[in-house]
Write an enzyme that holds these catalytic residues in place. Structure first.
Site, PDB file in Angstrom:
ATOM      1  N   TYR A 109       0.864  -1.182   0.000  1.00 24.33           N
ATOM      2  CA  TYR A 109       0.000   0.000   0.000  1.00 24.33           C
ATOM      3  C   TYR A 109       0.897   1.227   0.000  1.00 24.33           C
ATOM      4  O   TYR A 109       1.917   1.253   0.694  1.00 24.33           O
ATOM      5  CB  TYR A 109      -0.867  -0.017   1.270  1.00 24.33           C
ATOM      6  CG  TYR A 109      -1.712   1.221   1.441  1.00 24.33           C
ATOM      7  CD1 TYR A 109      -3.009   1.284   0.916  1.00 24.33           C
ATOM      8  CD2 TYR A 109      -1.222   2.343   2.115  1.00 24.33           C
ATOM      9  CE1 TYR A 109      -3.780   2.422   1.061  1.00 24.33           C
ATOM     10  CE2 TYR A 109      -1.993   3.488   2.258  1.00 24.33           C
ATOM     11  CZ  TYR A 109      -3.269   3.515   1.730  1.00 24.33           C
ATOM     12  OH  TYR A 109      -4.033   4.642   1.859  1.00 24.33           O
ATOM     13  N   GLU A 197      -3.324   7.478  -4.023  1.00 23.23           N
ATOM     14  CA  GLU A 197      -3.228   6.186  -3.344  1.00 23.23           C
ATOM     15  C   GLU A 197      -2.986   5.084  -4.378  1.00 23.23           C
ATOM     16  O   GLU A 197      -3.650   5.058  -5.414  1.00 23.23           O
ATOM     17  CB  GLU A 197      -4.543   5.914  -2.600  1.00 23.23           C
ATOM     18  CG  GLU A 197      -4.513   4.647  -1.765  1.00 23.23           C
ATOM     19  CD  GLU A 197      -5.874   4.372  -1.123  1.00 23.23           C
ATOM     20  OE1 GLU A 197      -6.025   4.622   0.077  1.00 23.23           O
ATOM     21  OE2 GLU A 197      -6.778   3.912  -1.841  1.00 23.23           O
TER      22      GLU A 197
END
Ligand code: ADP
Ligand code: MG
Length: 235
Positions: A109, A197
């Site tokens: 992530y 993101e």
């Protein structure tokens, strides 16, 4: 405002962030043309909606042949996709992204946003990619590595190295990740995004780092030059 994954990936590519090759599709014919152009064994058919959780909701599917792409594109275009982020009403799928299937060894992530309290940008990475980051934050917060960046000074290579270190990477993958983090921050600043993101950012079977998803949000109106970039991409 939000943009679609395929639009975010166009912006990523312009900033030198590696993504799998792929093309948007607005019709079954587009999807088949995309498949022909990609010329890879496995492709992924991805519903383009302004919400995450598509994988679990049935909006990301593998296809192993041209026929499968046709079946999936027929199925997915026009369907109402319900994910934990769309609410029960779901969202209608009007576009797809047809992209090369990646050989995933690990999912990470990575995200950048503004930390208002500190008046700094916060860059977060985690080895726990591909899952809801809120879950990781709640259950295993120690698995999220954060660095704060003064927007006036920008990202330094030691920030990028600290982040890459947090993913326990070695050699080529470490260098690639650090370089992607520098580029991600440059992308965040030049597009004036409020959030960038990548979930998941992956380590491929042959040791490279690739952005497999993209989420780019803008606080208010999209900056003019971003609109121009999108227009240039025919979006
Ligand atoms: P969402 O976040 O909406 O669920 P993602 O783009 O993150 O959608 O895709 C969900 C999952 O599908 C990823 O975590 C990854 O495991 C898989 N996936 C997505 N794109 C690809 C691809 N190009 N090749 C192989 N697997 C993929
Ligand atoms: Mg994702």
């Amino acid at each position: 405002m939000k943009i679609h994954e395929y639009q975010g990936k166009e912006i990523f590519r312009k900033h030198g962030i590696n993504t799998p090759p792929g093309f948007p599709a607005f019709s079954v014919d587009d999807a088949l043309n995309a498949y022909d152009q990609l010329d890879t064994e496995i492709v992924v058919v991805k519903a383009q909606i302004h919400a995450g959780g598509r994988g679990k909701g049935g909006g990301v599917k593998l296809a192993h042949s041209r026929e499968e792409v046709e079946i999936l594109a027929n199925e997915m275009l026009g369907m109402t996709l319900v994910t934990h982020q769309t609410g029960p009403a779901g969202k209608e799928v009007q576009r797809l992204l047809i992209e090369s299937g990646a050989d995933i060894s690990q999912e990470f992530y990575a995200a950048i946003t503004l930390d208002r309290a500190r008046e700094m940008d916060v860059f977060m990475v985690s080895t726990e990619g591909g899952v809801e980051i809120e879950k990781v934050a709640a259950e295993t917060p120690e698995k999220i590595v954060k660095v704060w960046i003064d927007p006036l000074l920008g990202i330094k290579s030691y920030h990028a190295r600290k982040l890459a270190n947090g993913l326990n990477l070695t050699e080529t993958a470490f260098k690639e990740a650090a370089s992607i983090f520098m580029k991600m921050y440059a992308c965040y600043q030049t597009t004036d995004a409020s959030l960038i993101e990548i979930n998941p950012l992956i380590l491929t079977g042959d040791g490279h780092i690739l952005a497999l998803d993209s989420k780019i949000n803008f606080e208010t109106v999209m900056p003019f030059f971003v609109i121009k970039i999108l227009q240039k991409c025919g979006i």
